[in-house]
Design a protein around this motif. Structure first.
Motif, PDB file in Angstrom:
ATOM      1  N   ALA A 181      34.798  28.352  33.771  1.00 27.35           N
ATOM      2  CA  ALA A 181      33.530  27.672  34.682  1.00 27.35           C
ATOM      3  C   ALA A 181      33.622  28.757  35.874  1.00 27.35           C
ATOM      4  CB  ALA A 181      34.185  26.316  35.186  1.00 27.35           C
ATOM      5  N   PRO A 182      32.737  28.403  37.208  1.00 34.25           N
ATOM      6  CA  PRO A 182      32.772  29.525  38.138  1.00 34.25           C
ATOM      7  C   PRO A 182      34.049  28.932  39.065  1.00 34.25           C
ATOM      8  CG  PRO A 182      30.745  28.837  37.905  1.00 34.25           C
ATOM      9  CD  PRO A 182      31.377  27.975  36.532  1.00 34.25           C
ATOM     10  N   ILE A 183      34.995  30.133  39.548  1.00 30.28           N
ATOM     11  CA  ILE A 183      36.475  29.856  40.212  1.00 30.28           C
ATOM     12  C   ILE A 183      36.223  29.905  41.745  1.00 30.28           C
ATOM     13  CG2 ILE A 183      38.811  30.672  40.310  1.00 30.28           C
ATOM     14  CD1 ILE A 183      37.513  28.923  37.841  1.00 30.28           C
ATOM     15  N   PRO A 184      35.964  29.318  42.227  1.00 31.72           N
ATOM     16  CA  PRO A 184      35.394  29.205  43.809  1.00 31.72           C
ATOM     17  C   PRO A 184      36.519  30.796  44.701  1.00 31.72           C
ATOM     18  CG  PRO A 184      35.862  27.122  43.868  1.00 31.72           C
ATOM     19  CD  PRO A 184      36.201  27.980  42.620  1.00 31.72           C
ATOM     20  N   ASP A 185      37.628  30.499  44.151  1.00 39.39           N
ATOM     21  CA  ASP A 185      38.576  32.320  45.027  1.00 39.39           C
ATOM     22  C   ASP A 185      39.135  32.468  43.533  1.00 39.39           C
ATOM     23  OD1 ASP A 185      40.229  29.789  43.573  1.00 39.39           O
ATOM     24  OD2 ASP A 185      41.300  29.146  44.740  1.00 39.39           O
ATOM     25  N   LEU A 186      38.206  33.593  43.305  1.00 41.98           N
ATOM     26  CA  LEU A 186      38.874  34.162  41.223  1.00 41.98           C
ATOM     27  C   LEU A 186      39.700  35.316  42.269  1.00 41.98           C
ATOM     28  CD1 LEU A 186      38.694  34.567  38.580  1.00 41.98           C
ATOM     29  CD2 LEU A 186      36.283  35.680  38.972  1.00 41.98           C
ATOM     30  N   ASN A 187      38.473  35.982  43.084  1.00 45.11           N
ATOM     31  CA  ASN A 187      39.770  37.363  43.567  1.00 45.11           C
ATOM     32  C   ASN A 187      40.927  37.090  44.250  1.00 45.11           C
ATOM     33  OD1 ASN A 187      37.563  38.522  42.755  1.00 45.11           O
ATOM     34  ND2 ASN A 187      36.177  38.532  44.896  1.00 45.11           N
ATOM     35  N   GLU A 188      40.679  35.934  44.707  1.00 44.02           N
ATOM     36  CA  GLU A 188      42.118  35.595  45.526  1.00 44.02           C
ATOM     37  C   GLU A 188      43.969  35.450  43.850  1.00 44.02           C
ATOM     38  OE1 GLU A 188      42.592  32.323  47.657  1.00 44.02           O
ATOM     39  OE2 GLU A 188      40.639  32.710  48.989  1.00 44.02           O
ATOM     40  N   LYS A 189      43.303  35.185  43.392  1.00 42.55           N
ATOM     41  CA  LYS A 189      44.024  34.586  41.695  1.00 42.55           C
ATOM     42  C   LYS A 189      44.198  35.876  40.862  1.00 42.55           C
ATOM     43  CE  LYS A 189      44.431  31.117  44.554  1.00 42.55           C
ATOM     44  NZ  LYS A 189      45.974  30.815  44.389  1.00 42.55           N
ATOM     45  N   LEU A 190      42.935  36.583  40.168  1.00 44.54           N
ATOM     46  CA  LEU A 190      43.263  37.236  39.174  1.00 44.54           C
ATOM     47  C   LEU A 190      42.753  38.476  39.676  1.00 44.54           C
ATOM     48  CD1 LEU A 190      41.507  34.998  36.752  1.00 44.54           C
ATOM     49  CD2 LEU A 190      43.781  35.699  37.085  1.00 44.54           C
ATOM     50  N   ASN A 191      42.594  39.939  39.020  1.00 41.02           N
ATOM     51  CA  ASN A 191      42.031  40.813  38.899  1.00 41.02           C
ATOM     52  C   ASN A 191      41.172  40.417  37.724  1.00 41.02           C
ATOM     53  OD1 ASN A 191      43.489  42.797  40.520  1.00 41.02           O
ATOM     54  ND2 ASN A 191      45.700  42.698  39.789  1.00 41.02           N
ATOM     55  N   VAL A 192      39.775  40.332  38.019  1.00 40.12           N
ATOM     56  CA  VAL A 192      38.994  40.726  36.800  1.00 40.12           C
ATOM     57  C   VAL A 192      38.500  41.962  36.228  1.00 40.12           C
ATOM     58  CG1 VAL A 192      36.304  40.064  36.628  1.00 40.12           C
ATOM     59  CG2 VAL A 192      38.236  38.306  38.033  1.00 40.12           C
ATOM     60  N   PHE A 193      38.843  42.027  35.252  1.00 40.74           N
ATOM     61  CA  PHE A 193      38.367  43.528  33.805  1.00 40.74           C
ATOM     62  C   PHE A 193      37.155  43.896  32.964  1.00 40.74           C
ATOM     63  CE2 PHE A 193      42.295  42.158  32.069  1.00 40.74           C
ATOM     64  CZ  PHE A 193      42.085  42.438  31.175  1.00 40.74           C
ATOM     65  N   GLY A 194      36.650  42.271  33.124  1.00 42.35           N
ATOM     66  CA  GLY A 194      35.800  42.563  32.280  1.00 42.35           C
ATOM     67  C   GLY A 194      35.485  40.987  31.825  1.00 42.35           C
ATOM     68  N   ARG A 195      35.123  41.456  30.631  1.00 39.89           N
ATOM     69  CA  ARG A 195      33.265  39.337  30.702  1.00 39.89           C
ATOM     70  C   ARG A 195      33.146  39.384  29.044  1.00 39.89           C
ATOM     71  NH1 ARG A 195      26.998  38.570  33.312  1.00 39.89           N
ATOM     72  NH2 ARG A 195      26.808  36.412  33.002  1.00 39.89           N
ATOM     73  N   VAL A 196      32.930  38.480  28.453  1.00 38.37           N
ATOM     74  CA  VAL A 196      32.588  38.009  27.103  1.00 38.37           C
ATOM     75  C   VAL A 196      31.478  37.676  27.259  1.00 38.37           C
ATOM     76  CG1 VAL A 196      32.884  36.260  25.758  1.00 38.37           C
ATOM     77  CG2 VAL A 196      34.717  36.310  27.034  1.00 38.37           C
ATOM     78  N   ILE A 197      30.637  38.634  26.393  1.00 37.82           N
ATOM     79  CA  ILE A 197      29.487  39.155  25.978  1.00 37.82           C
ATOM     80  C   ILE A 197      29.150  38.571  24.062  1.00 37.82           C
ATOM     81  CG2 ILE A 197      29.236  41.749  27.662  1.00 37.82           C
ATOM     82  CD1 ILE A 197      29.277  43.177  24.559  1.00 37.82           C
ATOM     83  N   LYS A 198      30.195  38.231  24.077  1.00 37.18           N
ATOM     84  CA  LYS A 198      29.735  37.837  22.088  1.00 37.18           C
ATOM     85  C   LYS A 198      31.399  36.742  22.229  1.00 37.18           C
ATOM     86  CE  LYS A 198      28.396  38.159  17.881  1.00 37.18           C
ATOM     87  NZ  LYS A 198      28.142  39.821  17.128  1.00 37.18           N
ATOM     88  N   GLY A 199      31.245  35.571  22.176  1.00 37.12           N
ATOM     89  CA  GLY A 199      32.122  34.641  21.109  1.00 37.12           C
ATOM     90  C   GLY A 199      32.305  33.730  22.385  1.00 37.12           C
ATOM     91  N   GLU A 200      31.272  32.905  23.180  1.00 40.64           N
ATOM     92  CA  GLU A 200      31.162  32.459  24.330  1.00 40.64           C
ATOM     93  C   GLU A 200      32.006  30.953  23.640  1.00 40.64           C
ATOM     94  OE1 GLU A 200      28.915  34.381  23.995  1.00 40.64           O
ATOM     95  OE2 GLU A 200      28.545  34.601  26.203  1.00 40.64           O
ATOM     96  N   ASP A 201      31.160  30.608  22.156  1.00 37.78           N
ATOM     97  CA  ASP A 201      31.028  29.441  21.262  1.00 37.78           C
ATOM     98  C   ASP A 201      32.641  29.517  21.324  1.00 37.78           C
ATOM     99  OD1 ASP A 201      31.216  31.845  19.787  1.00 37.78           O
ATOM    100  OD2 ASP A 201      30.024  30.012  18.034  1.00 37.78           O
ATOM    101  N   VAL A 202      33.340  30.225  20.560  1.00 30.55           N
ATOM    102  CA  VAL A 202      35.363  30.698  20.685  1.00 30.55           C
ATOM    103  C   VAL A 202      35.815  30.310  21.897  1.00 30.55           C
ATOM    104  CG1 VAL A 202      36.956  31.448  19.727  1.00 30.55           C
ATOM    105  CG2 VAL A 202      35.027  32.545  18.356  1.00 30.55           C
ATOM    106  N   VAL A 203      35.516  30.750  23.014  1.00 30.75           N
ATOM    107  CA  VAL A 203      35.783  30.386  23.984  1.00 30.75           C
ATOM    108  C   VAL A 203      35.860  28.819  24.185  1.00 30.75           C
ATOM    109  CG1 VAL A 203      36.384  30.913  26.553  1.00 30.75           C
ATOM    110  CG2 VAL A 203      35.861  32.351  25.066  1.00 30.75           C
ATOM    111  N   GLN A 204      34.998  28.445  23.706  1.00 26.90           N
ATOM    112  CA  GLN A 204      34.606  26.847  24.229  1.00 26.90           C
ATOM    113  C   GLN A 204      35.242  25.859  23.617  1.00 26.90           C
ATOM    114  OE1 GLN A 204      30.004  26.751  24.398  1.00 26.90           O
ATOM    115  NE2 GLN A 204      30.240  26.666  26.149  1.00 26.90           N
TER     116      GLN A 204
END
Length: 232
Positions: A181-204
């Protein structure tokens, strides 16, 4: 019978040696033949050039966590495929935005760090976490209460982002977080370095597993292997 004079014979001989005029039709015909030959040669050259380039690209190895990785920044794999016990998750890596984290991730893949890693925290509508460190990130988010269910629609951070904790750790402790889900303070907690482009159903599907009061899955869920690719 009248005799032909030598001078007349010479003139007749010259007339026979002079070639006849080439017609316009013949010129056009030969011109078309030349054009067709040039086009054919150009098409053949282009075909073999493309074929050589394709073979060169196909010859690039698909790196796995056991493969060596040497080369310039242009050789950095752009995608990672997580083979989990629930299915495959394909992630695009953000080398330009997080070069240091991506390099560390790739090195961890080569060390086999993610092979057998468990998703030991699963928080619905938040994140799934892989790794054994107690970083406090998930506790922080959870302690803020149910207001996460009423998220600001203007948030730029979306679900299915791949990141790791900003808590300092060595390469042996590289954690993985995938937001659900969207995380309001994502930058404060994580170093984001990628994005799921296939397999969202597996994540869910992982997100929906039964957990205990500490958000730990009751049935083991883990990463079997990671494959790095230049293209998919």
């Amino acid at each position: 019978m009248a005799r032909i004079k030598p001078q007349a014979l010479l003139q007749q001989s010259k007339k026979k040696k002079v070639p006849g005029r080439i017609s316009a039709t013949t010129v056009v015909l030969y011109g078309l033949i030349v054009l067709v030959m040039v086009f054919f040669l150009f098409a053949t050259f282009k075909h073999w050039t493309r074929r050589s380039t394709t073979h060169l690209e196909d010859g690039l190895p698909n790196l796995t966590h056991e493969d060596a990785f040497v080369g310039s920044s242009s050789d950095v794999p752009r995608f990672a495929i997580f083979n989990t016990s629930k299915g495959s998750i394909t992630v695009e890596l953000y080398k330009e935005g997080s070069p240091g984290v991506v390099d560390e991730f790739i090195e961890s893949c080569q060390m086999g760090h993610f092979k057998g890693m468990s998703f030991n925290r699963v928080i619905k509508n938040f994140v799934i976490q892989g790794g054994d460190l107690e970083s406090g990130v998930t506790e922080d988010w959870t302690s803020k209460g149910k207001h996460y269910n009423l998220l600001d629609e203007r948030l730029k951070h979306e679900a299915f982002m791949l990141g790791t904790s900003k808590v300092k750790h060595d390469k042996e402790g590289f954690e993985l977080f995938i937001t659900t889900a969207p995380i309001p303070d994502l930058n404060e907690k994580l170093n984001v370095f990628g994005r799921v482009i296939k397999g969202e159903d597996v994540v869910q599907e992982i997100e929906e597993v039964d957990t205990d009061e500490h958000y730990r899955p009751k049935s083991p869920i883990g990463i079997i292997s990671v494959t790095l690719k230049h293209r998919i």
